[in-house]
Design a protein around this motif. Structure first.
Motif, short mmCIF file in Angstrom:
data_model
loop_
_atom_site.label_atom_id
_atom_site.label_comp_id
_atom_site.label_asym_id
_atom_site.label_seq_id
_atom_site.Cartn_x
_atom_site.Cartn_y
_atom_site.Cartn_z
N THR A 211 0.81 -1.22 0.00
CA THR A 211 0.00 0.00 0.00
C THR A 211 0.84 1.27 0.00
OG1 THR A 211 -0.06 -0.10 2.42
CG2 THR A 211 -1.90 -1.12 1.23
N TYR A 216 3.11 2.94 -5.22
CA TYR A 216 2.10 3.40 -6.18
C TYR A 216 2.72 4.37 -7.19
CZ TYR A 216 -2.30 1.47 -4.40
OH TYR A 216 -3.34 0.64 -4.08
N ILE A 245 -3.48 -0.63 -11.87
CA ILE A 245 -4.12 -1.54 -10.91
C ILE A 245 -3.67 -2.97 -11.18
CG2 ILE A 245 -6.34 -2.61 -10.31
CD1 ILE A 245 -7.60 0.16 -10.47
N SER A 249 -1.59 -4.87 -8.17
CA SER A 249 -2.34 -5.86 -7.41
C SER A 249 -1.57 -7.17 -7.30
CB SER A 249 -3.70 -6.11 -8.07
OG SER A 249 -4.50 -4.94 -8.04
N THR A 250 -1.71 -7.82 -6.15
CA THR A 250 -1.10 -9.13 -5.92
C THR A 250 -2.19 -10.10 -5.50
OG1 THR A 250 -0.70 -8.72 -3.56
CG2 THR A 250 0.99 -7.95 -5.10
N GLU A 251 -1.80 -11.36 -5.24
CA GLU A 251 -2.78 -12.34 -4.79
C GLU A 251 -3.40 -11.93 -3.46
OE1 GLU A 251 -1.16 -16.24 -4.73
OE2 GLU A 251 -0.72 -16.28 -6.89
N TYR A 253 -3.36 -8.68 -2.21
CA TYR A 253 -3.73 -7.27 -2.13
C TYR A 253 -4.21 -6.77 -3.48
CZ TYR A 253 -3.16 -2.21 -2.04
OH TYR A 253 -3.37 -0.86 -2.18
N GLU A 254 -5.31 -6.01 -3.47
CA GLU A 254 -5.82 -5.44 -4.72
C GLU A 254 -5.75 -3.93 -4.65
OE1 GLU A 254 -9.70 -5.60 -7.67
OE2 GLU A 254 -9.35 -7.19 -6.21
N ALA A 255 -5.02 -3.35 -5.57
CA ALA A 255 -4.90 -1.90 -5.64
C ALA A 255 -6.25 -1.30 -6.02
CB ALA A 255 -3.83 -1.51 -6.65
N THR A 256 -6.49 -0.06 -5.61
CA THR A 256 -7.77 0.59 -5.89
C THR A 256 -7.58 1.85 -6.70
OG1 THR A 256 -7.73 1.97 -3.89
CG2 THR A 256 -8.67 -0.26 -3.68
#
Length: 732
Positions: A211, A216, A245, A249-251, A253-256
């Motif tokens: 995060t 980012y 995104i 994103s990973t398994e 964690y999902e970026a928003t």
């Protein structure tokens, strides 16, 4: 039943295979008192012939290669025998020590050799043939090797491949581990070949949170960078967010989009991003360098548009008539107009396909400008194109980088608005290859009153770099443009030219099927639909058909591919063609890097602009020396030898087969062009057209008719996100 762990000790006799990406290795091990070598397989950080290793693992039976030792863990020990020490030192591990020097050192110091090098390096001066300079080189190399091993072990422990360990050490020195720990994303910015994904993997290993705003930010810049690799100068905000995104994103964690928008706002505020709002629906995001370069380029072009030449047109017409009469020449109506406009226009584009008279028209314009007393500068993006331009006009022509006088001390061009080019007129050939940044550097170095003629084929592929400059200049409708479309009778008799124009019109080219006695210079070989068959046919063409036509296989033949990957892609075909044209021989030096073997006599290509060596992306040369002792590989480019440290060999690749994109600006006596549905994502009309028109004397297209027809029908060259045409169309 689980196999029991076993332990082996021995000397690595030779490396059969080593992947620098994964570290996976197949090697042959000489164990004490064993009559035969043992095959060992596993992942090794930095393995060299001559190393003494203690191995832990299990025995496995390979269905094809028999018994192998699968290594789970290993560590290096100092070799215990004179032969082992000699082999270890002479393996290329230490710069300055090759097999001959290693033999001398071991003969002098015996079993104490490694302790002497470690603790009393200055004593190497006692060895006959080793001077103070060589001693200092060995001292530095030994210390560097120790540090490199520490870095490599650290990187391996944090999930990075071994490919770039030496590069990382060369870039940061003893600071390498601190940089990697503090800011692994810096590697992606500083080291060629390391991208965001590799840096991100290290970042996760050293504990940077998914995060993190810093992560980012790097993800956003990486996404823009990937867009630039596709030719884009910006990305629409929704497209950038969607792609970022997916990257972030990973398994777990999902970026928003919300988090990304917040970081974008912060980056815009400090001008790490430039945002251009055209409407509520059209929000564009630029890397600042791209934005400012595009705006400045538009400004320089506009400046030239208002600085035309005031000339007596009647005098120019009289000169054209006298020139053509004297030389018994005839200009078409389009050519006549082009020459006439060249006398008065600040910036002009001359475009047209093969056989339409671009060369003849350019030569006539040069003659006119010389008659007007103008000092003329000639340039092209590549060395070969510059050479052709010089031969065509009878004047000196340079690559654009040399014309603009790159200064490695400042990493910029000496020629600029404060030190403009000393010419009244400049001609740039193969201008379809001009990308955003090279175009900007060129226009910046041309004074407002200097005329500029851009010559190129707009129907070829656009530049490898970002932007679509020639297309944008034409699309703006602000630039004087002459398009030659009349194919002259002599050119129309050449099948390569005739078929190229048919392809450009979307017509299937009726190429002659290959035979023992061909009547055409453009042939078709039915390679079927299976790529394996195409590979086989290329081998047969080289060893039989093309050889019988009297061509020099080493110098004249170029395989061009729509893409790099796959069985019928450039990477695999390089190995295939190399094995035919430049096979391994006992007395021929060679060097393995990853899965690629470089041999003396290999044709190679530079993969990035290297301003210090003055070689540029796409330049082709030949390997003319491999010095294992000094760890130097020498490549000769157009009679100019250039040295590469072994650590820099990821800047080059074999060039027996190359992508069609990389072939722009070059011509070859013979082109072999395989077209298969394996390439369907890239197959297009202008790709086929560009590849075919690289051939001067013979083109052989391999593939099924339906695949060739598919390529002819596809007009899907990706749209490039640029704003240059719009900026030119907007009034100042």
């Amino acid at each position: 039943m689980e196999k029991s762990t076993d332990y082996l000790t021995g000397v690595i006799e030779r490396i059969t295979f080593h992947s620098e990406e994964t570290g996976y290795t197949v090697a042959r091990l000489q164990m004490p008192r064993a009559k035969e070598l043992t095959t060992v397989v596993g992942n090794f950080a930095n393995i060299q012939a001559g190393q003494t290793l203690k191995l832990e693992g299990i025995w496995k039976e390979h269905p094809k290669y028999g018994s192998q030792f699968q290594v789970n863990n290993y560590h290096e020990t100092k070799p215990a025998t004179l032969t082992g020490i000699e082999k270890y030192l002479g393996s290329g591990l230490i710069k300055g020590v090759g097999p001959v020097t290693a033999k001398r050192i071991v003969a002098h110091f015996g079993l104490e050799t490694l302790e002497i090098i470690e603790e009393q390096t200055e004593r190497l001066i006692e060895v006959p043939g080793i001077g103070k300079k060589r001693v200092r080189m060995i001292q530095r190399a030994w210390a560097e090797q120790k540090a490199i091993k520490e870095v490599m072990l650290f990187l391996q422990g944090h999930g990075v491949s071994t490919t770039y360990a030496v590069k990382i050490y060369k870039e940061y020195g003893d600071d390498a581990i601190r940089v990697v720990t503090h800011n692994p994303y810096q590697l992606a910015d500083d080291i060629f070949g390391i991208g965001f994904l590799t840096a991100d993997k290290i970042a996760q290993q050293v504990g940077i949170a998914p995060t993190s705003k810093f992560r980012y930010r790097e993800g956003i810049l990486h996404t823009l960078g990937e867009g630039a690799e596709q030719g884009h100068c910006y990305l629409p905000q929704p497209e950038l967010i969607k792609a970022a995104i997916a990257k972030l994103s990973t398994e777990e964690y999902e970026a928003t989009a919300e988090a990304l928008l917040a970081v974008i706002e912060e980056m815009v505020a400090v001008q790490d991003l430039i945002r251009e709002i055209l409407s509520e629906e059209e929000i564009l995001l630029f890397n600042p360098t791209f934005y400012h370069t595009e705006c400045k380029l538009a400004g320089y072009v506009k400046q030239k548009l208002v600085n035309g030449q005031i000339i007596d047109i009647d005098r120019v017409k009289t000169w054209i008539n006298r020139y053509t009469d004297k030389n018994e020449l005839e200009l078409s109506k389009q050519q006549y107009t082009a020459v006439l406009l060249a006398a008065t226009t600040g910036v002009m584009i001359l475009t047209g396909g093969p056989g339409t008279g671009k060369t003849f028209t350019t030569r006539t314009i040069v003659a006119l400008w010389r008659a007007m007393g103008k000092k003329i500068g000639l340039a092209a993006p590549t060395g070969r194109a510059a050479q052709r331009l010089g031969e065509m006009t009878g004047l000196e022509a340079k690559t654009l980088h040399r014309l603009l006088e790159f200064d490695p001390n400042t990493m910029g061009f000496k020629r600029n608005e404060n030190n403009p080019l000393p010419f009244d007129a400049v001609i740039v050939d193969e201008s379809s290859m001009l990308d955003l940044f090279l175009s900007h550097s060129l226009l910046k170095a041309i004074s407002p009153n200097t005329q500029l003629l851009l010559v190129g084929d707009i129907d070829q592929l656009p530049s490898v770099g970002p932007g679509s400059v020639l297309g944008d200049l034409i699309a703006s409708e602000q630039i004087t443009m002459i398009r030659l479309n009349q194919v002259f009778r002599q050119a129309a008799a050449i099948a390569i030219i005739r078929h190229a124009h048919q392809i450009n019109r979307g017509q299937y080219p009726p190429m002659e099927a290959i035979s023992d006695r061909p009547q055409s210079d453009c042939l078709w070989h039915n390679g079927g639909t299976e790529p394996d068959h195409g590979v086989q046919l290329i081998g047969e063409l080289l060893t039989d058909f093309i050889l019988k036509q009297g061509f020099n296989l080493l110098q004249d033949v170029q395989v061009l591919c729509p893409m790099q990957r796959g069985i019928i892609g450039a990477c695999n075909l390089n190995a295939v063609v190399q094995s035919i044209l430049n096979p391994s021989q006992d007395n021929k030096p060679q060097l393995q890097r990853g899965s690629t073997i470089f041999r003396l006599g290999d044709r190679v290509m530079q993969l990035k602009n290297d301003y210090h060596r003055e070689v540029f992306n796409g330049d082709q040369g030949t390997i003319t020396a491999i010095d294992r002792e000094e760890q130097i590989l020498t490549i000769t480019y157009d009679d100019r030898p250039v040295d590469y440290d072994f650590a820099d060999l990821n800047e080059i690749d074999l060039a027996w087969a190359i992508s069609i994109h990389k072939s722009q600006g070059s011509e070859y006596p013979v082109v072999i062009l395989p077209l298969y549905m394996q390439h369907f994502l890239l197959l297009s009309r202008n790709l086929f057209y560009t590849g075919l028109t690289r051939a001067k004397q013979l083109a052989v297209v391999i593939g099924a008719q339906k695949v060739i027809g598919y390529a002819v029908r596809q007009q899907k060259e990706r749209y490039r996100y640029t704003r240059l045409a719009d900026r030119l169309a907007i009034s100042s």
